[in-house]
Scaffold this active site. Structure first.
Site, PDB file in Angstrom:
ATOM      1  N   GLY A  19       0.774  -1.227   0.000  1.00 23.06           N
ATOM      2  CA  GLY A  19       0.000   0.000   0.000  1.00 23.06           C
ATOM      3  C   GLY A  19       0.806   1.277   0.000  1.00 23.06           C
ATOM      4  O   GLY A  19       1.800   1.427  -0.719  1.00 23.06           O
ATOM      5  N   ILE A  20       0.380   2.239   0.824  1.00 20.48           N
ATOM      6  CA  ILE A  20       0.991   3.557   0.882  1.00 20.48           C
ATOM      7  C   ILE A  20       2.467   3.469   1.270  1.00 20.48           C
ATOM      8  O   ILE A  20       3.321   4.141   0.698  1.00 20.48           O
ATOM      9  CB  ILE A  20       0.233   4.452   1.881  1.00 20.48           C
ATOM     10  CG1 ILE A  20      -1.174   4.748   1.368  1.00 20.48           C
ATOM     11  CG2 ILE A  20       0.993   5.754   2.126  1.00 20.48           C
ATOM     12  CD1 ILE A  20      -2.052   5.435   2.382  1.00 20.48           C
ATOM     13  N   TYR A 164     -10.373   2.995  15.474  1.00 18.32           N
ATOM     14  CA  TYR A 164      -9.400   3.498  14.508  1.00 18.32           C
ATOM     15  C   TYR A 164      -9.324   5.022  14.571  1.00 18.32           C
ATOM     16  O   TYR A 164      -8.232   5.601  14.498  1.00 18.32           O
ATOM     17  CB  TYR A 164      -9.790   3.035  13.110  1.00 18.32           C
ATOM     18  CG  TYR A 164      -8.845   3.479  12.026  1.00 18.32           C
ATOM     19  CD1 TYR A 164      -7.551   2.983  11.960  1.00 18.32           C
ATOM     20  CD2 TYR A 164      -9.246   4.394  11.055  1.00 18.32           C
ATOM     21  CE1 TYR A 164      -6.672   3.385  10.971  1.00 18.32           C
ATOM     22  CE2 TYR A 164      -8.376   4.805  10.051  1.00 18.32           C
ATOM     23  CZ  TYR A 164      -7.097   4.298  10.014  1.00 18.32           C
ATOM     24  OH  TYR A 164      -6.232   4.707   9.022  1.00 18.32           O
TER      25      TYR A 164
END
Length: 279
Positions: A19-20, A164
């Site tokens: 991912g990132i 989160y």
């Protein structure tokens, strides 16, 4: 970033197996940085490192002893760390406790990165380094009353999106407090990558997990697009603000709770206690 005859800056990227984080590691490597990739998955982390030909480490942020071991190795290998890019984070669909007794999402997203940053203070100060943390617009849902101690960090009854959000709010507050405490030697920034189509949300519960399991992902940003502001904050000489929250290479909206210096100081002290450090 440096001349051809000089070694590149040392950039440690956590959550870099996919991912990132992986996208940022690739861009930073192309810029001339000496990238160190850190991830939870041995297979994925090794694959990214092999692609780039760089140093790599496996670390499970759900185990604080893993974080301590990682810090010890990095301290041994790198007397100077120019950038610590904290990108590790995830959410559990149900409430779980880590082996350290902390709520899982909070530890992986906040307490473990906090511990790693604190343990790497010496090489970060030596380099006049930067700490760049992946935050989120979801932090708006993470506010709680001041002065609640550990109760402010837990989510009971458990909601994955709320847990989160609390971890992401903690990222903003720690960025703010770190910038204040370690200035002028070390700068700290955080950023919102936007909604990015990665594997991150697939296992999450609540609204977050639902969004990642629908056709809505066709409208999400790519990991490379999500990593753009991270790379900018890690490399740009100016244009960003120490202690601030950014998006699209500019300062962005931050909740009132995320701008609260008293909350930031309280959270720093509480986090230190939870990971066994002095404030």
């Amino acid at each position: 970033m440096t001349g051809d005859d000089e070694p590149g800056p040392v950039v440690v990227v956590t959550g870099a197996s996919d991912g990132i984080g992986a996208a940022a590691a690739r861009r930073l490597h192309r810029s001339g940085a000496r990238v160190v990739v850190v991830g939870r998955s041995p297979v994925k982390t090794a694959a990214v490192a092999a692609e780039l030909g760089v140093e790599w480490h496996v670390c499970d942020f759900a185990r604080l002893d893993d974080v301590r071991a990682l810090a010890e190795q990095l301290l041994h290998d790198h007397p100077r760390i120019d950038v610590l890019a904290g990108n590790a984070g995830a959410a559990r669909p149900r409430r779980e406790l880590t082996v350290d007794g902390n709520e899982w999402t909070l530890q992986v997203g906040h307490l473990a990165p906090y511990l790693l940053t604190r343990l790497l203070e010496q090489p970060l100060r030596a380099a006049g380094g930067r700490v760049v943390t992946t935050a989120s617009f979801v932090h708006w849902l993470g506010g709680t009353r001041r002065g609640r101690g550990e109760r402010a960090l837990d989510t009971v009854p458990y909601l994955a999106t709320r847990a989160y959000a609390k971890a992401k709010l903690a990222n903003l507050l720690m960025t703010r407090e770190l910038a204040r405490r370690w200035a002028p030697d070390v700068t700290a920034t955080c950023f919102d990558p936007g909604a990015v189509a990665t594997n991150f949300g697939a296992g999450a519960g609540g609204v977050t997990g639902l969004a990642f399991r629908t056709p809505l992902t066709a409208f999400f940003r790519t990991p490379a697009q999500g990593a753009d502001t991270l790379v900018w904050l890690a490399t740009a000489p100016d244009g960003w603000r120490n202690g601030a929250h950014h998006a699209h290479r500019a300062r962005t909206w931050t909740s009132m709770a995320g701008r609260d210096d008293r909350r930031a100081a309280e959270l720093w002290d509480l986090s230190a206690r939870l990971v066994g450090l002095d404030p």
